[in-house]
Design a protein around this motif. Structure first.
Motif, PDB file in Angstrom:
ATOM      1  N   THR A  85       0.862  -1.174   0.000  1.00  0.00           N
ATOM      2  CA  THR A  85       0.000   0.000   0.000  1.00  0.00           C
ATOM      3  C   THR A  85       0.899   1.223   0.000  1.00  0.00           C
ATOM      4  O   THR A  85       1.839   1.311   0.779  1.00  0.00           O
ATOM      5  N   VAL A  86       0.606   2.170  -0.897  1.00  0.00           N
ATOM      6  CA  VAL A  86       1.392   3.395  -0.992  1.00  0.00           C
ATOM      7  C   VAL A  86       0.484   4.557  -0.635  1.00  0.00           C
ATOM      8  O   VAL A  86      -0.587   4.723  -1.203  1.00  0.00           O
ATOM      9  N   SER A  87       0.925   5.358   0.324  1.00  0.00           N
ATOM     10  CA  SER A  87       0.161   6.506   0.783  1.00  0.00           C
ATOM     11  C   SER A  87       1.138   7.622   1.116  1.00  0.00           C
ATOM     12  O   SER A  87       2.339   7.501   0.877  1.00  0.00           O
ATOM     13  N   THR A  88       0.631   8.701   1.653  1.00  0.00           N
ATOM     14  CA  THR A  88       1.484   9.789   2.115  1.00  0.00           C
ATOM     15  C   THR A  88       0.996  10.250   3.484  1.00  0.00           C
ATOM     16  O   THR A  88      -0.102   9.898   3.915  1.00  0.00           O
TER      17      THR A  88
ATOM     18  N   GLY B  33      -2.540   2.030  -4.340  1.00  0.00           N
ATOM     19  CA  GLY B  33      -2.082   3.403  -4.162  1.00  0.00           C
ATOM     20  C   GLY B  33      -3.207   4.314  -3.704  1.00  0.00           C
ATOM     21  O   GLY B  33      -4.313   4.236  -4.222  1.00  0.00           O
ATOM     22  N   ASP B  34      -2.907   5.154  -2.739  1.00  0.00           N
ATOM     23  CA  ASP B  34      -3.867   6.143  -2.278  1.00  0.00           C
ATOM     24  C   ASP B  34      -4.109   7.139  -3.408  1.00  0.00           C
ATOM     25  O   ASP B  34      -3.200   7.479  -4.159  1.00  0.00           O
ATOM     26  N   VAL B  35      -5.336   7.619  -3.523  1.00  0.00           N
ATOM     27  CA  VAL B  35      -5.682   8.552  -4.597  1.00  0.00           C
ATOM     28  C   VAL B  35      -4.875   9.844  -4.494  1.00  0.00           C
ATOM     29  O   VAL B  35      -4.597  10.486  -5.504  1.00  0.00           O
ATOM     30  N   ASN B  36      -4.440  10.217  -3.302  1.00  0.00           N
ATOM     31  CA  ASN B  36      -3.665  11.441  -3.123  1.00  0.00           C
ATOM     32  C   ASN B  36      -2.158  11.219  -3.145  1.00  0.00           C
ATOM     33  O   ASN B  36      -1.400  12.173  -2.997  1.00  0.00           O
ATOM     34  N   ALA B  37      -1.724   9.978  -3.287  1.00  0.00           N
ATOM     35  CA  ALA B  37      -0.284   9.708  -3.322  1.00  0.00           C
ATOM     36  C   ALA B  37       0.286  10.193  -4.649  1.00  0.00           C
ATOM     37  O   ALA B  37      -0.235   9.868  -5.709  1.00  0.00           O
TER      38      ALA B  37
ATOM     39  N   SER C 179      -7.398  -1.441  -7.308  1.00  0.00           N
ATOM     40  CA  SER C 179      -8.184  -0.230  -7.056  1.00  0.00           C
ATOM     41  C   SER C 179      -9.201  -0.515  -5.970  1.00  0.00           C
ATOM     42  O   SER C 179      -9.611  -1.650  -5.755  1.00  0.00           O
ATOM     43  N   ASN C 180      -9.571   0.530  -5.269  1.00  0.00           N
ATOM     44  CA  ASN C 180     -10.599   0.424  -4.248  1.00  0.00           C
ATOM     45  C   ASN C 180     -11.929   0.795  -4.859  1.00  0.00           C
ATOM     46  O   ASN C 180     -12.050   1.897  -5.398  1.00  0.00           O
TER      47      ASN C 180
END
Length: 177
Positions: free
Chosen positions: A67-70, A142-146, A170-171
Motif C-alpha cells: 500500500t502506498v500513501s502519504t 495506491g492512495d488517490v492522493n499519493a 483499485s478500491n
C-alpha cells in the motif's frame, strides 16, 4: 392497383419493395427491446457491498501486497491520532504486506528476501521458470492522493528486487456512502 398480365410491350424492372421481411425484423426488434429495456433501466438501490479487512494473500502464488500513501499536511501517518488523510505534499509511506511501514531500502531488502525464499522453496530459479504460475507478483494499492513519484519509486524498488510483474489494485467506491 394494377396487375401486369404480360404480353406485348416493353419489359421494365419491377420497382416495388417487398416489405414483409422488413416488418418481420422490426417486430422482432420491438419485442426484444420491450423485454430488454425494463431490465436495463432497473437500478439497484439497496445493494450493500461487503467491506473486508485486507490480509496477505493465501493463494498458491505468494503475491506481495503493498500500500502506498502519504502523510497528511501535518506529517502524521495513517493510524496516528489526528490523521487528516493523505496529502499530495506529504511524505511517501509504503506498507509492506499492507501492514508494516518500510522505507525504500527496507522495501528492497524485504522484497528480495521474500522472493528469494519463494524461489528456494520452489527448487531454484530454473524450477520456478518452468511453471510461470509459481512466479509471484506485486500488487500495489495506491492512495488517490499519493503522488506518482511515490508509486514509481515503489515499482522501481520491487522490480530491482527481482519481481517481474507489478499490478495495481483499485478500491471500489462504496455505493452506500
Amino acid at each position: 392497383m394494377a396487375i401486369s398480365m404480360g404480353g406485348g410491350g416493353q419489359e421494365t424492372p419491377m420497382s416495388d419493395i417487398n416489405t414483409t421481411p422488413l416488418v418481420d425484423v422490426m417486430l422482432v426488434l420491438l419485442i426484444i427491446f420491450l423485454i430488454a429495456v425494463p431490465v436495463a433501466i432497473q437500478t439497484i438501490e439497496k445493494l450493500r457491498i461487503p467491506v473486508f479487512e485486507s490480509t496477505e494473500s493465501k493463494d498458491k502464488v505468494e503475491n506481495l501486497q503493498l500500500t502506498v500513501s502519504t502523510t497528511d499536511a501535518a506529517g502524521r501517518s495513517a493510524g496516528e491520532p489526528g490523521f487528516e488523510g493523505a496529502s499530495r505534499e506529504g511524505e511517501c509511506r509504503v506498507y509492506f504486506g499492507n501492514t508494516t511501514p518500510v522505507d525504500s531500502q527496507e522495501l528492497y531488502d524485504r522484497a528480495f528476501e521474500r522472493l528469494d525464499a519463494i524461489v528456494q522453496r520452489a527448487g531454484g530459479a530454473e524450477a520456478i521458470m518452468d511453471d510461470p504460475d509459481k512466479i509471484p507478483q506485486v500488487h500495489i494499492r495506491g492512495d488517490v492522493n499519493a503522488p506518482w513519484q511515490c508509486i514509481a519509486g515503489t515499482i522501481y524498488n520491487v522490480q530491482a528486487a527481482g519481481y517481474p510483474t507489478v499490478g495495481f489494485i483499485s478500491n471500489p467506491v462504496d455505493p452506500n456512502g
